[in-house]
Scaffold this active site. Structure first.
Site, PDB file in Angstrom:
ATOM      1  N   GLU A  19       8.977  -2.537  -3.234  1.00 36.95           N
ATOM      2  CA  GLU A  19       7.542  -2.837  -3.091  1.00 36.95           C
ATOM      3  C   GLU A  19       6.714  -2.073  -4.123  1.00 36.95           C
ATOM      4  O   GLU A  19       6.822  -0.836  -4.243  1.00 36.95           O
ATOM      5  CB  GLU A  19       7.064  -2.485  -1.658  1.00 36.95           C
ATOM      6  CG  GLU A  19       5.570  -2.755  -1.485  1.00 36.95           C
ATOM      7  CD  GLU A  19       5.094  -2.824  -0.037  1.00 36.95           C
ATOM      8  OE1 GLU A  19       5.940  -2.774   0.884  1.00 36.95           O
ATOM      9  OE2 GLU A  19       3.871  -2.934   0.165  1.00 36.95           O
ATOM     10  N   GLU A  46      12.301   1.889   6.296  1.00 37.70           N
ATOM     11  CA  GLU A  46      11.713   2.300   5.016  1.00 37.70           C
ATOM     12  C   GLU A  46      12.295   3.611   4.507  1.00 37.70           C
ATOM     13  O   GLU A  46      12.634   4.496   5.289  1.00 37.70           O
ATOM     14  CB  GLU A  46      10.193   2.463   5.174  1.00 37.70           C
ATOM     15  CG  GLU A  46       9.460   1.173   5.435  1.00 37.70           C
ATOM     16  CD  GLU A  46       7.938   1.322   5.438  1.00 37.70           C
ATOM     17  OE1 GLU A  46       7.419   2.439   5.173  1.00 37.70           O
ATOM     18  OE2 GLU A  46       7.265   0.313   5.716  1.00 37.70           O
ATOM     19  N   ASP A  75       6.171  -4.727  10.358  1.00 37.35           N
ATOM     20  CA  ASP A  75       5.238  -3.832  11.064  1.00 37.35           C
ATOM     21  C   ASP A  75       3.815  -4.022  10.535  1.00 37.35           C
ATOM     22  O   ASP A  75       2.868  -3.442  11.071  1.00 37.35           O
ATOM     23  CB  ASP A  75       5.694  -2.374  10.989  1.00 37.35           C
ATOM     24  CG  ASP A  75       5.714  -1.845   9.571  1.00 37.35           C
ATOM     25  OD1 ASP A  75       5.501  -2.624   8.628  1.00 37.35           O
ATOM     26  OD2 ASP A  75       5.946  -0.628   9.413  1.00 37.35           O
TER      27      ASP A  75
HETATM   28  O1  KIV Z   1       5.976  -5.084   7.292  1.00 39.13           O
HETATM   29  C1  KIV Z   1       5.982  -5.816   6.305  1.00 39.13           C
HETATM   30  O2  KIV Z   1       5.336  -6.861   6.272  1.00 39.13           O
HETATM   31  C2  KIV Z   1       6.777  -5.397   5.148  1.00 39.13           C
HETATM   32  C3  KIV Z   1       6.692  -6.240   3.915  1.00 39.13           C
HETATM   33  C4  KIV Z   1       5.413  -6.005   3.238  1.00 39.13           C
HETATM   34  C5  KIV Z   1       7.854  -6.027   3.018  1.00 39.13           C
HETATM   35  O3  KIV Z   1       7.457  -4.423   5.205  1.00 39.13           O
END
Ligand code: KIV
Length: 291
Positions: A185, A118, A47
């Site tokens: 993260e 998430e 995203d």
């Molecule tokens: O959306 C994304 O690029 C992510 C990564 C940073 C893990 O969730």
């Protein structure tokens, strides 16, 4: 599933053997093709597209339809890498049913192999529901950009003993909910290492040190397509923004000074056809003038 596609069993075996899993984000066909040619294992249609492709200043505004469009593009381009569809904010936050419906769209309409969401808390039952519907789920804890306001901004997570303990229990809970992998993260290396040891499924780190089972970076960050200040964990392996800007400046200059297109960029016409065309053109122009 496409022949030769990397499977979840392959990823589990990589953790077992200590072979690092390489993941990068992808949002379009050229990027996905180059990533596959470079031997990348997992492509995340993140995203982050909201920010690096669509011009928003956070990941929150990107819609399901936009994510499906990008996911479809990446999925049809590659054979081997596992394609992860990143569920956007709002697509799984309301209920388990809606989360399952949207995860199904990622697979059926987007061609994703798996989805990512998430957080822990309510995301645990969402993950379990999606897995029960037959769709593998990648978890994501630590800094979760979709809810960064709740976390007090883009900050390293798990820096106190209490918060680190919470991260460990969230990651374990995601594994128990059926996640086949968990992204960590912006967490201290030692915390990520402990979580990686505790989990049987692979961890993928971004700003979480080298002890994770794999690493992910945003395509535009690692290639230097984004410029200016970046988080500490970003390593720029190329300076593409500089090269692209330079090429575009040269193109603009050459169009303006007439040096592009040069003879080698143009098409010729046989002499006899040119003569016929010249007389025909005269007749056409004359007829138009008379009209
Ligand atoms: O959306 C994304 O690029 C992510 C990564 C940073 C893990 O969730």
């Amino acid at each position: 599933m496409k022949p030769g596609k990397l499977t979840l069993t392959d990823l589990a075996a990589m953790k077992e053997r200590g072979d690092k899993i390489v993941m990068v984000t992808a949002y379009d066909a050229p990027g996905a093709r180059l990533a596959e040619e470079a031997g990348i294992d997992v492509l995340l249609v993140g995203d982050t597209a909201a920010m690096v492709v669509l011009g928003h200043d956070s990941t929150v505004p990107v819609t399901m339809d936009e994510m499906l469009f990008l996911t479809r593009t990446v999925a049809r381009t590659v054979e081997r890498p596992l394609v992860v569809g990143d569920m956007p904010f709002g697509s799984y936050n309301v209920s388990d049913d809606e989360a399952v419906r949207n995860a199904v769209r990622f697979v059926k309409e987007g061609g994703a192999d798996v989805v990512k969401l998430e957080g822990a808390g309510p995301s645990l039952s969402r993950a379990a529901a999606i897995v029960a519907a037959g769709i593998p789920v990648m978890g994501h804890v630590g800094l979760t950009p979709q809810t960064e306001t709740m976390l007090g901004g883009f900050k390293t997570q798990g820096r106190t003993a209490a918060r680190a303990r919470r991260l460990l229990s969230d990651a374990l809970a995601l594994e128990a909910a059926g996640c086949f992998s968990v992204v960590l993260e912006a967490v201290p290396t030692v915390v990520a290492a402990r979580i990686t040891e505790a989990l049987t499924v692979p961890t993928i780190g971004i700003g979480a040190g080298g002890e994770c089972d794999g690493q992910v970076l945003v395509y535009h960050d690692l290639l230097g397509l984004t410029e200016g200040r970046a988080p500490r964990f970003v390593k720029r392996y190329a300076q593409l923004a500089e090269s692209i800007r330079g090429a575009l400046e040269t193109y603009a200059e050459e169009v303006r000074n007439g040096s592009y297109p040069a003879p080698e960029h143009t098409y010729a016409m046989p002499e006899e056809e040119l003569e016929l065309f010249s007389s025909a053109a005269e007749r056409v122009e004359h007829a138009h003038g008379d009209g």
